[in-house]
Structure formats: structure tokens, C-alpha cells
Design a protein around this motif. Structure first.
Motif, mmCIF file in Angstrom:
data_model
loop_
_atom_site.group_PDB
_atom_site.id
_atom_site.type_symbol
_atom_site.label_atom_id
_atom_site.label_comp_id
_atom_site.label_asym_id
_atom_site.label_seq_id
_atom_site.Cartn_x
_atom_site.Cartn_y
_atom_site.Cartn_z
ATOM 1 N N ALA A 309 -62.231 -35.957 -41.275
ATOM 2 C CA ALA A 309 -61.554 -37.184 -40.829
ATOM 3 C C ALA A 309 -62.079 -38.403 -41.579
ATOM 4 O O ALA A 309 -61.328 -39.347 -41.862
ATOM 5 C CB ALA A 309 -61.733 -37.364 -39.325
ATOM 6 N N LYS A 314 -59.640 -41.444 -41.445
ATOM 7 C CA LYS A 314 -59.197 -41.480 -40.052
ATOM 8 C C LYS A 314 -60.369 -41.655 -39.087
ATOM 9 O O LYS A 314 -60.171 -41.767 -37.878
ATOM 10 C CB LYS A 314 -58.441 -40.188 -39.721
ATOM 11 C CG LYS A 314 -57.114 -40.065 -40.466
ATOM 12 C CD LYS A 314 -56.385 -38.790 -40.079
ATOM 13 C CE LYS A 314 -55.036 -38.686 -40.807
ATOM 14 N NZ LYS A 314 -54.309 -37.426 -40.451
ATOM 15 N N ASP A 444 -62.896 -33.482 -31.237
ATOM 16 C CA ASP A 444 -61.498 -33.196 -31.580
ATOM 17 C C ASP A 444 -60.541 -33.878 -30.610
ATOM 18 O O ASP A 444 -59.565 -34.518 -31.021
ATOM 19 C CB ASP A 444 -61.259 -31.681 -31.539
ATOM 20 C CG ASP A 444 -61.227 -31.075 -32.930
ATOM 21 O OD1 ASP A 444 -61.071 -31.834 -33.900
ATOM 22 O OD2 ASP A 444 -61.371 -29.845 -33.038
ATOM 23 N N GLN A 447 -60.720 -37.715 -31.012
ATOM 24 C CA GLN A 447 -60.218 -38.140 -32.325
ATOM 25 C C GLN A 447 -58.693 -38.049 -32.398
ATOM 26 O O GLN A 447 -58.030 -38.934 -32.936
ATOM 27 C CB GLN A 447 -60.854 -37.273 -33.429
ATOM 28 C CG GLN A 447 -60.384 -37.573 -34.842
ATOM 29 C CD GLN A 447 -60.873 -38.910 -35.376
ATOM 30 O OE1 GLN A 447 -61.964 -39.355 -35.071
ATOM 31 N NE2 GLN A 447 -60.047 -39.565 -36.188
ATOM 32 N N HIS A 448 -58.134 -36.986 -31.820
ATOM 33 C CA HIS A 448 -56.692 -36.775 -31.909
ATOM 34 C C HIS A 448 -55.929 -37.260 -30.679
ATOM 35 O O HIS A 448 -54.718 -37.450 -30.747
ATOM 36 C CB HIS A 448 -56.410 -35.287 -32.162
ATOM 37 C CG HIS A 448 -57.031 -34.762 -33.414
ATOM 38 N ND1 HIS A 448 -56.686 -35.228 -34.668
ATOM 39 C CD2 HIS A 448 -57.999 -33.822 -33.610
ATOM 40 C CE1 HIS A 448 -57.409 -34.597 -35.590
ATOM 41 N NE2 HIS A 448 -58.207 -33.737 -34.972
#
Length: 484
Positions: A309, A314, A444, A447-448
Motif C-alpha cells: 500500500a 495508498k 487489511d 486500510q480497505h
């Protein structure tokens, strides 16, 4: 009175008392007894926090130069990990904002005095135990977890500490007896009481009641309602008998010990985070390496997990290794793939402060590592970085109480478990992610699924409205006598 024989009306057994006396005798044999010595107290500006927070550091000098007045407040502390220094900075920040001059009184730093020698030895043992607990699961299971959750919980442990604290009073002789005094570790609190100070507040860390933190004669400032009940009842501090409770005058629920700069900017900082989420900016992760330098394997997992990322712009990663340069070099050796994205900010606190100021409103990318040999800069850098970060990755120690979205990694010692529980229930942090795999999965999800950051910011704003983060101000009020 002998505070090792009777604790809040509860008599200590003859066997436990004799052990406490023997422990004190061992320290005298090793380091001497300087109870009759006179140490002259001088003052200097504290590094890093001196200018922004007006902190004066008390040192031992050739002559007395401290000029205390009715706006002086002494903060008794020690370095044992980073947590107790962190609470001290929060108290100093609140005191400064309220118009007081905070004086930093670190018993650990008085190397020539018995108190400094005793505490240095204890700190080395504690740091070693923390590191071993992360390297050897059997040691953690059989020794470290039980010691930190149940061993330190026993009333007899407090008896032993009280007797040892009698050896720490010499450095207090030039402090006015009635000066407002907030201790951020129990030993400076116990020593202050033994030295005859009358306005002592014992700022209690963590969220798990332990007799280790008892300092009869002081007002115990606790951060949570559950800690209040647990300490008031002396819960579980003697498995064989029902203990007499702590009187209500000896304890106060204050809320979390948080710095004024963070509390007063909660709305603005949360709005920045929400704006970054909504505009799909890189998620800014802050990883704080604890004072003992433990948990290296988890830190390696985090860096490896975030690297893709970071490469894709990101995510951004801030890493504060405090004053543990050795830990940083080990991390770089373990994850050499991060070198192309790496920016180091070492031993220049002004540059660190300038970076954080620019990052607050500007754009950042890559991995930024921070390391300062000065302990004040090492600890306070995390405070500066929190304001320009979206998620803090930390073990559930003192940082568990801070007003920033938090990912809780595995604890170091059983006493920290309830810090994660507190954050999870308020909503400003995750539950404790006890394995590297669980930590990676949580990264995860955050982050998403960036709605998690926005939700946590909402819970932080709600908590501020109810005064949950006002503990440092209230501790100061208790010490100066404005809030009984």
C-alpha cells in the motif's frame, strides 16, 4: 506510622512484613542509606517540552536555585518504559494550560542518590522481563503474565514497596511540604508521603487494579470507572480474606490522562482524518515502539503488510522507535525492502516538530522513521505525530487511553489487557489483536474499509463531550486543592 504493616486498615502478616524489611536491608547493603543526606535542588529547562509546555527540570546541584511559588506544581516520576513519562507530560501540559509552572522531578535521574540507584536496577529488570516475554512464550505464560496480572496485585507486594520507598526520601528535603505534587509512578508517590508532603496525587496508570499502585496518604487518581471500583474495593489483592475498602477520600475518578494540545484539538484533528478518508487520501499509520523495545516480530509484520500500500501511495507509515536506535537498525535489516521509501528523522527534535507541522495540513508519502536519544524528545515525538496520523498502532499500555483511532497489538504483561478493553468499549480503538496474523487482518480491514476510521473519530468526539479525556486537568485540580 509504618505503612508496610497496615495498609488502608488491613494488617500485613508478620511473615510478609519481615520480608519487606529484609528487602529494604538488601538495598541498603548494595546502595547505602542516604536518609540523612541533603541534596540541593536546582532547575533547568527540560529538553523538548521545556519551551512548549514551560517545564522546568529539577536536578541535583551544588546549591539550591529552585524558586517555588503558589503557581508551582511538582510532577514526581521515573522512567520505566515510556508510559510514566507520557503521563507526566500530560500532567505538565494540563498544568501549563491552567497557568501553573510544572517542575519535572525524576527520581530515576538522581544517579548519586539511593533512589536513583534502586530505581535504575528495577527498571533494568523490568525491561529485561518485557523483552524476554516477547521472545519466549513459555516465560511469558509461566512468569511474566502471572507476575504482571496477579503478582503485582497482592497487598503484600505493596508492603515491600512501601518499605523500600523509605530509602527514597532524601531528595525531597528541599521541596515545600505543601507544594502541589502529582506522581505518575507509585514510588515517587510513596516517597513523597514518607517525606511528609501533604498535597500528593497518585496518578494511577493502566486499567487493572493492583496493590503495586497503592500509596496510602495520597489521593489516587484513576482513569476509568472500573478502575475506581476495583481500587476502592482493593479487589483481589488478598485471595484469603475480605479486605477493608479504600476510603472514598483516598480515590477519585478523573478520566484519561491526556495532554492539553491533544484534548483541545480533538475536533480539528478528527475532522482532518475524516476529510482524508472521504477524499481517499493515503491512510496514515503511526507505529509506536514501546519503552522496553519489545515486540519486534509484530513490528516487522506490520511493515511488511503495509509495504504494498505504501508503494501504491495508498498508505503512509510513521515509526517512532523512541530512543531505541538498535531496534530501528534491526527492523531495517529484517525488512530491507522498505529502504527506497524510507526517510529518517534522527536526533533533531526541531526538524521532527517541523515535519509534523507540515504533515498536519500537507501531503506525505513513504515511510518516516523517528529516533531521538533524548528521552523527552523520544516520548513527545509520538504526541506530535498523533495529530497528523489516522491510526495509531500500539500495545494496550498508556497510549490505549489517547484520543486517536487505535489498532491494539499484543500486550506486554497481563496488566495491559484491560487497556484494550477500555478502548474497545469506548470505541476509539480495536480489541487486542493477539497474534501477528490477527494484526495483519485488522490492518487489511481498516486500510480497505476506511469507514472504521470515521466511526472511531465519531466515538472520540462523543467521549470528549462526556469529559473522558480530561483526567490530566482533574489531577492538577486535585493537587492544588480546587477539586476535593
Amino acid at each position: 506510622m509504618d505503612r508496610s504493616k497496615l495498609i488502608f486498615g488491613n494488617e500485613i502478616s508478620r511473615k510478609a512484613y519481615k520480608k519487606a524489611v529484609k528487602t529494604k536491608a538488601k538495598f541498603i547493603d548494595k546502595y547505602g542509606d542516604d536518609s540523612d543526606a541533603v541534596y540541593h535542588l536546582a532547575e533547568v529547562e527540560a529538553p523538548a517540552v521545556g519551551k512548549p509546555l514551560g517545564v522546568r527540570k529539577i536536578v541535583i546541584g551544588k546549591e539550591s536555585t529552585c524558586k517555588f511559588d503558589d503557581k508551582s506544581l511538582v510532577i514526581g516520576n521515573i522512567r520505566m518504559g515510556f508510559g510514566h513519562y507520557r503521563i507526566s507530560m500530560a500532567i505538565a501540559s494540563a498544568a501549563h494550560a491552567m497557568g501553573y509552572t510544572p517542575y519535572w522531578f525524576d527520581l530515576h535521574s538522581f544517579k548519586e542518590a539511593s533512589c536513583g540507584k534502586i530505581i535504575a536496577q528495577q527498571n533494568e529488570l523490568y525491561s529485561l522481563g518485557s523483552r524476554l516475554s516477547q521472545r519466549f512464550s513459555l516465560f511469558n505464560k509461566i512468569v511474566w503474565e502471572p507476575l504482571n496480572s496477579e503478582g503485582f496485585r497482592k497487598l503484600t507486594y505493596n508492603s515491600s514497596d512501601q518499605k523500600t520507598a523509605e530509602l527514597m526520601t532524601a531528595v525531597f528535603k528541599e521541596l515545600p511540604k505543601d507544594i502541589p505534587y502529582v506522581a505518575t509512578h507509585v514510588w515517587p508517590s510513596q516517597a513523597a508521603i514518607h517525606a511528609g508532603l501533604t498535597h500528593v496525587v497518585n496518578a494511577v496508570p493502566d486499567n487493572w487494579p493492583m496493590a503495586l499502585h497503592l500509596s496510602e496518604g495520597a489521593v489516587h487518581a484513576v482513569q476509568t470507572p472500573s478502575a475506581y471500583l476495583g481500587y476502592r474495593a482493593l479487589r483481589g489483592m488478598d485471595k484469603k480474606r475480605q479486605l477493608k475498602p479504600m476510603p472514598k477520600e483516598a480515590i477519585a475518578y478523573t478520566g484519561h490522562f491526556i495532554d492539553h494540545e491533544l484534548v483541545s484539538n480533538i475536533e480539528a484533528d478528527c475532522q482532518k482524518r475524516i476529510n482524508r478518508v472521504n477524499s481517499k487520501k493515503p491512510v496514515r499509520w503511526l507505529m509506536s515502539v514501546g519503552g522496553a523495545g519489545a515486540q519486534k516480530e509484530i513490528f516487522i509484520t506490520v511493515i511488511r503488510k503495509l509495504l504494498p500500500a505504501i508503494k501504491a501511495r495508498k498508505a503512509v507509515l510513521f515509526i517512532n522507535v523512541g530512543d531505541h536506535s538498535k531496534v530501528w537498525h534491526e527492523l531495517v535489516a529484517a525488512v530491507p525492502q522498505m529502504k527506497p521509501f524510507l526517510h529518517e528523522h534522527f536526533d533533531d527534535f526541531d526538524e521532527t516538530a517541523s515535519f509534523c507541522e507540515g504533515a498536519y495540513s500537507g501531503e506525505v508519502s513513504g515511510i518516516h522513521a523517528f529516533c531521538h536519544s533524548d528521552i523527552f524528545a523520544a516520548v513527545y515525538s509520538t504526541n506530535l505525530l498523533m495529530r497528523c496520523s489516522d491510526v495509531l498502532i500500539t500495545k494496550p499500555s498508556e497510549l490505549a487511553f489517547y484520543p486517536i483511532p487505535k489498532l491494539m497489538i499484543k500486550r506486554v504483561g497481563g496488566h495491559e489487557a484491560w487497556g484494550a478493553i477500555r478502548a474497545a468499549e469506548i470505541g476509539d480503538g480495536t480489541y487486542e489483536c493477539s497474534t501477528p496474523a490477527e494484526t495483519a487482518a485488522m490492518i487489511d480491514m481498516i486500510q480497505h474499509g476506511r469507514d472504521i476510521i470515521e466511526k472511531m473519530c465519531g466515538y472520540i468526539l462523543d467521549a470528549k463531550k462526556t469529559g473522558i479525556y480530561n483526567g490530566a486537568y482533574r489531577a492538577v485540580e486535585l493537587a492544588v486543592g480546587k477539586n476535593k
